[in-house]
Design a protein around this motif. Structure first.
Motif, mmCIF file in Angstrom:
data_model
loop_
_atom_site.group_PDB
_atom_site.id
_atom_site.type_symbol
_atom_site.label_atom_id
_atom_site.label_comp_id
_atom_site.label_asym_id
_atom_site.label_seq_id
_atom_site.Cartn_x
_atom_site.Cartn_y
_atom_site.Cartn_z
ATOM 1 N N PHE A 107 22.379 -36.013 13.701
ATOM 2 C CA PHE A 107 20.917 -36.019 13.699
ATOM 3 C C PHE A 107 20.500 -37.419 13.389
ATOM 4 C CE2 PHE A 107 16.647 -35.843 11.320
ATOM 5 C CZ PHE A 107 16.039 -35.397 12.483
ATOM 6 N N LYS B 288 18.731 -40.148 15.871
ATOM 7 C CA LYS B 288 17.328 -40.585 15.659
ATOM 8 C C LYS B 288 17.323 -42.083 15.578
ATOM 9 C CE LYS B 288 15.157 -36.772 16.217
ATOM 10 N NZ LYS B 288 14.115 -36.693 17.274
ATOM 11 N N LEU C 82 15.358 -24.301 15.980
ATOM 12 C CA LEU C 82 15.181 -25.595 15.460
ATOM 13 C C LEU C 82 16.345 -26.667 15.876
ATOM 14 C CD1 LEU C 82 13.832 -27.662 13.256
ATOM 15 C CD2 LEU C 82 15.391 -26.464 11.601
ATOM 16 N N THR D 82 16.088 -27.906 19.345
ATOM 17 C CA THR D 82 14.656 -28.473 19.726
ATOM 18 C C THR D 82 14.402 -29.739 18.698
ATOM 19 O OG1 THR D 82 13.969 -26.274 19.511
ATOM 20 C CG2 THR D 82 12.294 -28.022 19.596
ATOM 21 N N ILE D 83 15.089 -29.821 17.605
ATOM 22 C CA ILE D 83 14.615 -31.076 16.809
ATOM 23 C C ILE D 83 15.348 -32.320 17.295
ATOM 24 C CG2 ILE D 83 16.827 -30.950 15.242
ATOM 25 C CD1 ILE D 83 13.487 -31.657 13.760
ATOM 26 N N THR E 129 13.010 -32.866 20.995
ATOM 27 C CA THR E 129 11.543 -32.974 20.755
ATOM 28 C C THR E 129 11.061 -34.248 20.778
ATOM 29 O OG1 THR E 129 9.352 -32.031 19.636
ATOM 30 C CG2 THR E 129 11.281 -32.952 18.406
ATOM 31 N N GLU F 180 5.751 -30.728 19.661
ATOM 32 C CA GLU F 180 6.096 -29.863 18.526
ATOM 33 C C GLU F 180 6.397 -28.200 18.929
ATOM 34 O OE1 GLU F 180 3.331 -31.558 18.706
ATOM 35 O OE2 GLU F 180 3.366 -33.173 17.372
ATOM 36 N N THR G 262 10.129 -26.832 14.594
ATOM 37 C CA THR G 262 10.218 -28.400 14.161
ATOM 38 C C THR G 262 8.951 -28.536 13.312
ATOM 39 O OG1 THR G 262 8.909 -28.999 16.156
ATOM 40 C CG2 THR G 262 11.272 -29.120 16.332
ATOM 41 N N PHE H 159 9.707 -27.287 9.880
ATOM 42 C CA PHE H 159 10.876 -28.447 9.375
ATOM 43 C C PHE H 159 9.931 -29.616 8.887
ATOM 44 C CE2 PHE H 159 13.797 -32.106 9.882
ATOM 45 C CZ PHE H 159 14.688 -31.549 9.019
ATOM 46 N N GLN H 160 9.176 -30.256 9.533
ATOM 47 C CA GLN H 160 8.388 -31.334 9.200
ATOM 48 C C GLN H 160 7.539 -31.204 7.905
ATOM 49 O OE1 GLN H 160 6.445 -32.424 12.898
ATOM 50 N NE2 GLN H 160 8.202 -32.889 13.886
#
Length: 545
Positions: A222, A226, A485, A488-489, A492, A497, A501, A504-505
């Motif tokens: 992740f 990112k 999640l 999708t995380i 996204t 959203e 997610t 999670f945020q």
């Protein structure tokens, strides 16, 4: 019409379940991106993530095994009161997203604001630790082993158990020396699935592990993805091959185990006679209920308390409020969009997966096409594959073109929907396949003799008979996609959203009081409980927990 529809179904199967993984491997090995495998896999942070993943996965499997073994015997072989409802409740965590459990245990065992620590007056529990990670995962993943054991013990011929008891063996000796060895393939299969699920988990390691600087492979991927560069995406994809390798190994071993059978001398299979617990009945019932409280009700209670609290950790009546609900559902602008996106994605993914699953099941069971038996293996592969790998495979495959067509699906709801369909198509194929097995070919032959073409037979005979299976398939796919999640995380983007997610945020970044995340978690659990009950009602108990 028949050839066209079945051909399109096979094309979808190839595009969703095989092509992305081939592209992922091909571009990593032969691609133009300058990714040094040696530097990546010898990097100290990567090695630490791999070691942490191994420790936590094995620890979770060990604790989950203990929990499942403690529960399986009294729930199948004794006269324990309320076994039916207890079985359903102990299996319910299987349907709840594990990251919601992580949020619950953060509310309970946060060293500063945890409810349990506040009640005790000092910091006793610290969820941000290896022990906390293993406990939070085990509280959900033990269901993989428990469901395997319950199913195997229910189907097992009990004649050898009866013979052992008549020979003077005690109940526990019979269970560990006769019952457990007979169901060992299913037992070991459940343990392997727990190891895979733990290694592939993202929500719990991100919410509990990251604050403790305990990084696993999924959180490392992740972080790389990112970075916002193709180099970061390809680095994450390269690291994901470790998870893909684990998934393939587990899938192969699982297939071998499920084919392995033990032959026992038996006549007509009878329902096993239940062991009378005598004076131990109610003490054991109390112990089982205490386990249920800590595994299910305490986390749910923590979420409910936090949802109605102004400040986390304070359970006084003066701290009670409904402001969190008002804020999340009327003031946070992302909530309506996330709810709408989750509903759209869940509905479309469930509908497409169910329709596709119906035709793939028909191909596998009602035709004589060579290689049709591979369909079950192909659809099972994405389901066994970690969601992180699926997401990265789809990003690399569909970020610039689709099989040579210059169309990009990156940062679109379409790509998220494709990920959901690929991951949970296995549910649809298995559910609709169970329904198809009950329909004799003579009905189709009668329709054909009467002049009905293939499509007319499907509409007027097959679909009406299969309606319960189709509805169950729809909800079984909708349930996990509604709050997904892990995939999708990674897929996204701005404006995309989903409830998973957003939750999670809120928990990780933007909700200072913590009550907003609890509100969404409580909402998701209620929706899942309603869907599970609906599935059980429609399928008359065949599906659901």
């Amino acid at each position: 019409m028949q050839i066209l529809i079945l051909g399109i179904s096979l094309l979808f199967l190839f595009v969703l379940c095989l092509y992305p993984f081939g592209t992922l491997i091909g571009k990593i090995i032969f691609g133009s991106e300058n990714i040094s495998l040696m530097d990546l896999f010898t990097n100290s942070s990567t090695l630490t993530a791999v070691l942490n993943t191994l420790i936590i996965s094995l620890g979770t499997a060990f604790l989950s095994t203990i929990i499942a073994l403690l529960l399986s015997w009294p729930l199948t072989r004794t006269d324990l009161p309320g076994k039916k409802i207890l079985r359903s409740l102990f299996c319910l965590p299987y349907a709840i997203p594990p990251f919601i459990g992580a949020i619950a245990w953060i509310y309970l065992a946060n060293p500063q604001t945890g409810i349990i620590n506040k009640l005790l007056g000092y910091s006793v529990l610290n969820i941000y630790s290896y022990t906390g990670l293993i406990w939070a995962m085990s509280g959900f993943f033990y269901t993989y082993i428990l469901l395997s054991l319950l199913s195997a013990l229910d189907r097992m011929d009990s004649s050898l158990e009866e013979a052992a008891r008549l020979s003077g063996a005690g109940p526990l000796k019979v269970f560990f020396h006769i019952s457990l060895p007979l169901v060992f393939p299913s037992f070991l299969s459940g343990i392997l699935l727990v190891i895979l699920a733990s290694a592939a988990s993202f929500g719990i390691p991100a919410l509990i592990g990251n604050p403790a600087r305990i990084y696993m492979i999924t959180t490392k991927i992740f972080t790389l993805q990112k970075m916002g560069t193709m180099n970061g995406i390809y680095s994450g994809a390269t690291l994901s091959l470790l998870l893909l390798g684990i998934a393939i190994i587990v899938l192969v071993i699982n297939a071998v185990l499920l084919k392995k059978k033990f032959q026992v001398i038996s006549g007509k299979t009878a329902r096993p006679s239940l062991i009378s617990l005598g004076n131990y009945k109610w003490p054991l019932f109390i112990i089982i209920c205490m386990m249920l409280f800590f595994l299910l009700f305490l986390p749910l209670l923590a979420i409910a308390i936090s949802a109605f609290s102004k400040l986390q950790g304070d359970i006084s009546l003066s701290n009670f409020t409904i402001d969190n609900f008002i804020r999340i559902f009327s003031e946070v602008e992302e909530t309506p969009r996330a709810l709408l996106n989750s509903l759209k994605l869940g509905f479309v993914a469930a509908s497409v997966a169910t329709i596709l699953g119906l035709f793939l099941s028909y191909l596998e069971q009602k035709t004589k096409i060579k290689g049709r038996s591979l369909i079950s293996i192909i659809v099972a592969f994405p389901y066994a594959t970690p969601g992180t790998v699926i997401a990265l495979a789809l990003i690399i495959t569909f970020s610039s073109n689709i099989m040579g067509i210059p169309i990009s699906l990156y940062n679109t709801l379409t790509l998220i929907g494709l990920a959901y369909i690929a991951k949970y198509l296995n549910f649809a194929v298995r559910t609709t396949g169970d329904g198809l097995q009950q329909i004799h070919d003579c009905l189709h032959e009668a329709a054909r003799i009467s002049g009905a073409d293939w499509w007319t037979s499907i509409k007027t005979i097959w679909i009406p008979i299969l309606t319960p299976s189709l509805v169950a398939s729809f909800f079984l796919v909708f349930m996990p996609t509604f709050s997904e999640l892990t995939m999708t995380i990674l897929l996204t983007g701005p404006g995309l959203e989903t409830l998973g997610t957003l939750l999670f945020q809120l928990q990780e970044y933007s909700d200072i009081s913590g009550g907003g995340a609890a509100v969404l978690a409580l909402f998701i659990v209620l929706v899942i409980a309603i869907i599970n009950y609906t599935v059980k009602l429609i399928s008359k108990g065949k599906y659901g927990l």
